[in-house]
Structure formats: C-alpha cells, structure tokens
Scaffold this active site. Sequence first.
Site, mmCIF file in Angstrom:
data_model
loop_
_atom_site.group_PDB
_atom_site.id
_atom_site.type_symbol
_atom_site.label_atom_id
_atom_site.label_comp_id
_atom_site.label_asym_id
_atom_site.label_seq_id
_atom_site.Cartn_x
_atom_site.Cartn_y
_atom_site.Cartn_z
ATOM 1 N N HIS A 34 59.109 65.493 43.256
ATOM 2 C CA HIS A 34 60.004 66.646 43.438
ATOM 3 C C HIS A 34 59.377 67.664 44.389
ATOM 4 O O HIS A 34 59.327 68.853 44.125
ATOM 5 C CB HIS A 34 60.366 67.249 42.074
ATOM 6 C CG HIS A 34 61.149 66.282 41.222
ATOM 7 N ND1 HIS A 34 62.502 66.379 41.030
ATOM 8 C CD2 HIS A 34 60.752 65.154 40.595
ATOM 9 C CE1 HIS A 34 62.915 65.353 40.287
ATOM 10 N NE2 HIS A 34 61.867 64.602 40.003
ATOM 11 N N HIS A 44 66.067 62.008 36.158
ATOM 12 C CA HIS A 44 65.082 63.096 36.060
ATOM 13 C C HIS A 44 65.078 63.684 34.644
ATOM 14 O O HIS A 44 64.061 64.166 34.171
ATOM 15 C CB HIS A 44 65.438 64.171 37.091
ATOM 16 C CG HIS A 44 64.447 65.287 37.213
ATOM 17 N ND1 HIS A 44 63.089 65.133 37.008
ATOM 18 C CD2 HIS A 44 64.631 66.598 37.536
ATOM 19 C CE1 HIS A 44 62.484 66.294 37.194
ATOM 20 N NE2 HIS A 44 63.384 67.194 37.503
#
Length: 201
Positions: A34, A44
Amino acid sequence: MHVYPGDPGFATESVVTVGSDSNYALSRLTFGTHTGTHLDPPAHFFSGAMTVDQVPLETLVGPAVVVEVPDSRAVTEQFLIEHPLPVGTQRVLFKTANGALWDKPKFQRRFVFIDEGAAKHLAAFGVRLAGIDYLSAEQYGARQPVTHWALLGAGTVILEGIDLRAVSPGQYTLVCLPLKIVGGDGAPARAILIQGEAGDE
Ligand SMILES: [Zn+2]
C-alpha cells in the site's frame, strides 16, 4: 515519499551497476503493498475476497469523474446528495485539501477521508472505483474501518494516494494499472487521467 504509519517504508538498492564488472544495471525495491498511489481490493479487509490481480481491467480503465470537495474534514453523504454524481458514474476521484499535504515533509494524520455514509452512498450508486488524494480513504485512527468495509464489502475498489494537484474537476478517462501481484492485498499503481471521455461503456 509519505508512508502510512506502520507500513513498511520504501527503499531502493542498487544490486548491479554498469561498470567494469557488469554491462547492465539492476536494483532491488522494497516496499509495502500500500505504498504511494495504490489500489485496495476487497482482500485488503476480507480474507478470501477478490485480490488485486483479480480486479477486472474494466474496473480500472474507463470514464472517471474528478469531483472537488471543499469540506476540509471529510467527503460526506450530505455532500454527495447536494452534488449528485453524473448518472452512470463508475469511477470517481475526490480532489480535496489533501493535495497540500504532499508538500509536507512526512505523513500527516489530519487528512480528508471518505466517511461511512459517503462510502455506503457510493457503493449503492454502483461506483466500481473510488479514489482519494491521500494515503487512506479512512479517517485516521478510526475505531473500525467502516469506510473500507462499506466500499470493499460492496466490491468497490479504492484508489488511494492519488495526486490531483494538477488536475481540474471534470470528466476524464482513467487508466489505473496496479502491479499484478498474485493474491495481493493491494498494489502500487500507475494511474493517469486522460482528458476527454472514452465515449462508450
Ligand atoms: Zn490501501
């Protein structure tokens, strides 16, 4: 480069350089998934959900609207009700006061986020990709990741860490190509906006 607290930093290290021992150059990169401009797929926050390599190119490439948000705290549902997205919008990028944060020397905790109501609104609207111009769509320090849950839970991917400082609000074609990391919970992306609409979809 700003790094979200707790994330691995970015490093580049020369492994081979052009010189007497070698006729080519090669480096090693180390960074979190990220880092910088990057894509959050559902995986995620939801194990077993869509990973970054599985996000369809049709989600990542196509007409996009850049919306300027004057609120210095958050993108809210109220704002989206008062400033409705064009009918059929599938990709929306929010240009906020966050742009100024990139000039600061390091990560800033006070940034404009997408609040839970706005996230639910975008998901219900059918937006496939929502973008924000700092490193997270979530309020910093939020007790629960309500924005990510609302968007990713609906299959709406999140493009974070975009730099819209030089971009005016309006319609564009987005080309967002995250690294195709198999099973990835996220990936840095090269995301560009092309002036003018793709025309179809
Ligand atoms: Zn992320």
